[in-house]
Design a protein around this motif. Structure first.
Motif, PDB file in Angstrom:
ATOM      1  N   CYS A 133       0.842  -1.200   0.000  1.00  0.00           N
ATOM      2  CA  CYS A 133       0.000   0.000   0.000  1.00  0.00           C
ATOM      3  C   CYS A 133       0.877   1.250   0.000  1.00  0.00           C
ATOM      4  O   CYS A 133       1.747   1.400   0.848  1.00  0.00           O
ATOM      5  CB  CYS A 133      -0.919  -0.001   1.212  1.00  0.00           C
ATOM      6  N   GLU A 134       0.623   2.112  -0.967  1.00  0.00           N
ATOM      7  CA  GLU A 134       1.368   3.364  -1.094  1.00  0.00           C
ATOM      8  C   GLU A 134       0.529   4.519  -0.585  1.00  0.00           C
ATOM      9  O   GLU A 134      -0.665   4.587  -0.828  1.00  0.00           O
ATOM     10  CB  GLU A 134       1.753   3.599  -2.551  1.00  0.00           C
ATOM     11  N   ASN A 135       1.191   5.415   0.107  1.00  0.00           N
ATOM     12  CA  ASN A 135       0.555   6.577   0.692  1.00  0.00           C
ATOM     13  C   ASN A 135       1.143   7.805   0.016  1.00  0.00           C
ATOM     14  O   ASN A 135       2.346   7.881  -0.183  1.00  0.00           O
ATOM     15  CB  ASN A 135       0.856   6.567   2.201  1.00  0.00           C
ATOM     16  N   LYS A 136       0.320   8.779  -0.340  1.00  0.00           N
ATOM     17  CA  LYS A 136       0.804   9.978  -1.042  1.00  0.00           C
ATOM     18  C   LYS A 136       1.640  10.881  -0.139  1.00  0.00           C
ATOM     19  O   LYS A 136       2.484  11.624  -0.600  1.00  0.00           O
ATOM     20  CB  LYS A 136      -0.377  10.773  -1.611  1.00  0.00           C
ATOM     21  N   LYS A 137       1.428  10.797   1.181  1.00  0.00           N
ATOM     22  CA  LYS A 137       2.098  11.701   2.111  1.00  0.00           C
ATOM     23  C   LYS A 137       3.384  11.102   2.696  1.00  0.00           C
ATOM     24  O   LYS A 137       4.392  11.780   2.796  1.00  0.00           O
ATOM     25  CB  LYS A 137       1.122  12.039   3.238  1.00  0.00           C
ATOM     26  N   ASP A 138       3.345   9.826   3.076  1.00  0.00           N
ATOM     27  CA  ASP A 138       4.478   9.191   3.743  1.00  0.00           C
ATOM     28  C   ASP A 138       4.998   8.018   2.926  1.00  0.00           C
ATOM     29  O   ASP A 138       4.272   7.418   2.138  1.00  0.00           O
ATOM     30  CB  ASP A 138       4.067   8.686   5.132  1.00  0.00           C
ATOM     31  N   GLY A 139       6.277   7.655   3.160  1.00  0.00           N
ATOM     32  CA  GLY A 139       6.887   6.531   2.471  1.00  0.00           C
ATOM     33  C   GLY A 139       7.065   5.344   3.404  1.00  0.00           C
ATOM     34  O   GLY A 139       7.344   5.514   4.593  1.00  0.00           O
TER      35      GLY A 139
END
Length: 125
Positions: free
Chosen positions: A15-21
């Motif tokens: 799962c990729e998050n736009k704010k955090d890596g």
């Protein structure tokens, strides 16, 4: 794999998050126990950024929340106060994870994570 409506365990991973890596970011929905477990490991850049303002932040984390089913959605328990709260929203046929924010009865829903992999399992006795 089983019919989506009969699945007792749903795992959303990569799962990729736009704010955090993240190095790892997965959600395990146990519909039988009504629990969501999130396992995640921040990448170095995100960990350093969060650690600047909060020394209690750990690089590797596991969180658990109660979940319930509403129509074709799975929602986590509400976090916050009656006039302001957030909760995660999962749709049975969608690998995106949304966050629902309610402020004084005004509802906002936005994309939180996009998961590349979704698996469904039935538990065996």
């Amino acid at each position: 794999m089983t019919n989506n409506l009969k699945a007792e365990i749903i795992i959303l991973s990569s799962c990729e998050n736009k704010k955090d890596g993240f190095l790892k970011n997965e959600y395990i929905l146990d519909l039988k126990k009504s629990l969501m477990t999130r396992n995640f490991v921040y990448n170095d850049k995100t960990f350093k950024k969060l650690r600047i303002t909060d020394l209690s932040v750990k690089k590797k984390n596991t969180t658990t929340k109660f979940i319930y089913k509403e129509d074709n959605k799975i929602l986590t328990d509400k976090i916050g106060y009656p006039q302001f709260y957030t909760q995660l929203v999962f749709e049975l046929e969608n690998s995106n994870i949304m966050i629902k924010t309610v402020i004084n009865e005004e509802v906002g829903i936005s994309l939180m994570s996009e998961c590349k992999k979704i698996e469904r399992y039935e538990k065996e006795s």
